[in-house]
Scaffold this motif. Structure first.
Motif, PDB file in Angstrom:
ATOM      1  N   TYR A  84       0.844  -1.199   0.000  1.00 27.07           N
ATOM      2  CA  TYR A  84       0.000   0.000   0.000  1.00 27.07           C
ATOM      3  C   TYR A  84       0.881   1.251   0.000  1.00 27.07           C
ATOM      4  O   TYR A  84       0.617   2.205  -0.733  1.00 27.07           O
ATOM      5  N   GLY A  85       1.911   1.242   0.822  1.00 28.20           N
ATOM      6  CA  GLY A  85       2.831   2.390   0.870  1.00 28.20           C
ATOM      7  C   GLY A  85       3.507   2.644  -0.462  1.00 28.20           C
ATOM      8  O   GLY A  85       3.664   3.795  -0.885  1.00 28.20           O
ATOM      9  N   MET A  86       3.903   1.574  -1.154  1.00 24.68           N
ATOM     10  CA  MET A  86       4.513   1.737  -2.474  1.00 24.68           C
ATOM     11  C   MET A  86       3.489   2.279  -3.469  1.00 24.68           C
ATOM     12  O   MET A  86       3.818   3.141  -4.283  1.00 24.68           O
ATOM     13  N   SER A  87       2.265   1.786  -3.391  1.00 26.62           N
ATOM     14  CA  SER A  87       1.201   2.310  -4.257  1.00 26.62           C
ATOM     15  C   SER A  87       1.002   3.792  -3.996  1.00 26.62           C
ATOM     16  O   SER A  87       0.863   4.586  -4.929  1.00 26.62           O
ATOM     17  N   TYR A  88       0.982   4.139  -2.730  1.00 31.93           N
ATOM     18  CA  TYR A  88       0.805   5.543  -2.351  1.00 31.93           C
ATOM     19  C   TYR A  88       1.923   6.382  -2.947  1.00 31.93           C
ATOM     20  O   TYR A  88       1.674   7.432  -3.529  1.00 31.93           O
ATOM     21  N   PHE A  89       3.151   5.924  -2.810  1.00 34.07           N
ATOM     22  CA  PHE A  89       4.285   6.679  -3.350  1.00 34.07           C
ATOM     23  C   PHE A  89       4.146   6.875  -4.854  1.00 34.07           C
ATOM     24  O   PHE A  89       4.272   7.986  -5.360  1.00 34.07           O
ATOM     25  N   PHE A  90       3.881   5.791  -5.579  1.00 33.87           N
ATOM     26  CA  PHE A  90       3.811   5.898  -7.032  1.00 33.87           C
ATOM     27  C   PHE A  90       2.626   6.745  -7.495  1.00 33.87           C
ATOM     28  O   PHE A  90       2.769   7.576  -8.388  1.00 33.87           O
ATOM     29  N   VAL A  91       1.472   6.552  -6.899  1.00 30.70           N
ATOM     30  CA  VAL A  91       0.297   7.302  -7.342  1.00 30.70           C
ATOM     31  C   VAL A  91       0.327   8.738  -6.827  1.00 30.70           C
ATOM     32  O   VAL A  91       0.136   9.683  -7.587  1.00 30.70           O
ATOM     33  N   HIS A  92       0.566   8.928  -5.540  1.00 30.41           N
ATOM     34  CA  HIS A  92       0.504  10.263  -4.950  1.00 30.41           C
ATOM     35  C   HIS A  92       1.692  11.138  -5.350  1.00 30.41           C
ATOM     36  O   HIS A  92       1.530  12.236  -5.866  1.00 30.41           O
ATOM     37  N   ASP A  93       2.900  10.646  -5.122  1.00 24.66           N
ATOM     38  CA  ASP A  93       4.070  11.487  -5.357  1.00 24.66           C
ATOM     39  C   ASP A  93       4.488  11.563  -6.817  1.00 24.66           C
ATOM     40  O   ASP A  93       4.864  12.624  -7.289  1.00 24.66           O
ATOM     41  N   ILE A  94       4.414  10.449  -7.516  1.00 24.72           N
ATOM     42  CA  ILE A  94       4.867  10.463  -8.906  1.00 24.72           C
ATOM     43  C   ILE A  94       3.743  10.867  -9.852  1.00 24.72           C
ATOM     44  O   ILE A  94       3.910  11.776 -10.660  1.00 24.72           O
ATOM     45  N   PHE A  95       2.573  10.240  -9.749  1.00 29.18           N
ATOM     46  CA  PHE A  95       1.496  10.537 -10.695  1.00 29.18           C
ATOM     47  C   PHE A  95       0.783  11.850 -10.382  1.00 29.18           C
ATOM     48  O   PHE A  95       0.648  12.715 -11.231  1.00 29.18           O
ATOM     49  N   ILE A  96       0.316  12.020  -9.152  1.00 27.54           N
ATOM     50  CA  ILE A  96      -0.484  13.204  -8.831  1.00 27.54           C
ATOM     51  C   ILE A  96       0.379  14.461  -8.725  1.00 27.54           C
ATOM     52  O   ILE A  96       0.103  15.469  -9.361  1.00 27.54           O
ATOM     53  N   HIS A  97       1.420  14.407  -7.897  1.00 22.95           N
ATOM     54  CA  HIS A  97       2.226  15.610  -7.656  1.00 22.95           C
ATOM     55  C   HIS A  97       3.414  15.750  -8.599  1.00 22.95           C
ATOM     56  O   HIS A  97       4.138  16.745  -8.520  1.00 22.95           O
ATOM     57  N   GLN A  98       3.612  14.785  -9.481  1.00 18.76           N
ATOM     58  CA  GLN A  98       4.628  14.858 -10.523  1.00 18.76           C
ATOM     59  C   GLN A  98       6.030  15.165  -9.970  1.00 18.76           C
ATOM     60  O   GLN A  98       6.781  15.959 -10.545  1.00 18.76           O
ATOM     61  N   ARG A  99       6.389  14.523  -8.864  1.00 14.13           N
ATOM     62  CA  ARG A  99       7.755  14.678  -8.345  1.00 14.13           C
ATOM     63  C   ARG A  99       8.755  14.087  -9.329  1.00 14.13           C
ATOM     64  O   ARG A  99       9.913  14.480  -9.346  1.00 14.13           O
ATOM     65  N   ILE A 100       8.326  13.136 -10.091  1.00 13.09           N
ATOM     66  CA  ILE A 100       9.072  12.643 -11.251  1.00 13.09           C
ATOM     67  C   ILE A 100       8.127  12.830 -12.426  1.00 13.09           C
ATOM     68  O   ILE A 100       6.997  12.379 -12.397  1.00 13.09           O
TER      69      ILE A 100
END
Length: 151
Positions: A84-100
């Protein structure tokens, strides 16, 4: 059975995330979460990023304890929380907030609904009067907005 423990834990984490986000992150730990809303941070990291560390600690403890006890159910609960934490990282930080900067132009209605609900959440820059505290499941009205368009 172990897969079921992982799956149930993963699903239950959505409810835990909603509660933690609404009552802890927008509550007594708002000092850590505030910069995620008002963008007062300088640099690539936010005080809000400490939540990754805070949430990783019990996960690591569960995984360790489960391994020490012959891969007991506690281990598989830790795996569910980790996933769940990895999903959160990929969806929230990478997809939503575009940190990458990837996955910018998706037309997937599910991901568009999640992104829209999160933007609604961020329109509130203080800790009160928030909405959309969930992560993978958001209010149905956001899904309806994008699933109607895709048909």
């Amino acid at each position: 059975m172990n897969f079921l423990i992982v799956l149930i834990t993963f699903v239950l984490m959505e409810g835990a995330t909603w509660l933690i986000h609404k009552y802890i992150m927008h509550g007594f730990l708002w000092a850590l979460h505030r910069d995620h809303h008002d963008h007062s941070n300088e640099g690539d990291l936010e005080r809000n990023d400490w939540f990754f560390v805070i949430f990783a600690i019990p996960t690591i403890i569960l995984l360790y304890w489960g391994v020490r006890n012959d891969f007991s159910a506690v281990f598989y609960m830790g795996v569910g929380i980790f996933l769940y934490g990895m999903s959160y990282f990929f969806v929230h930080d990478i997809f939503i907030h575009q940190r990458i900067k990837i996955f910018r132009h998706t037309q997937n209605p599910y991901f568009l609904a999640i992104r829209r609900a999160h933007k609604q959440h961020h329109k509130h820059i203080d800790k009160h009067e928030g909405e959309c505290f969930g992560f993978l499941w958001v209010p149905v009205k956001y899904f309806k907005m994008y699933f109607k368009k895709s048909q």
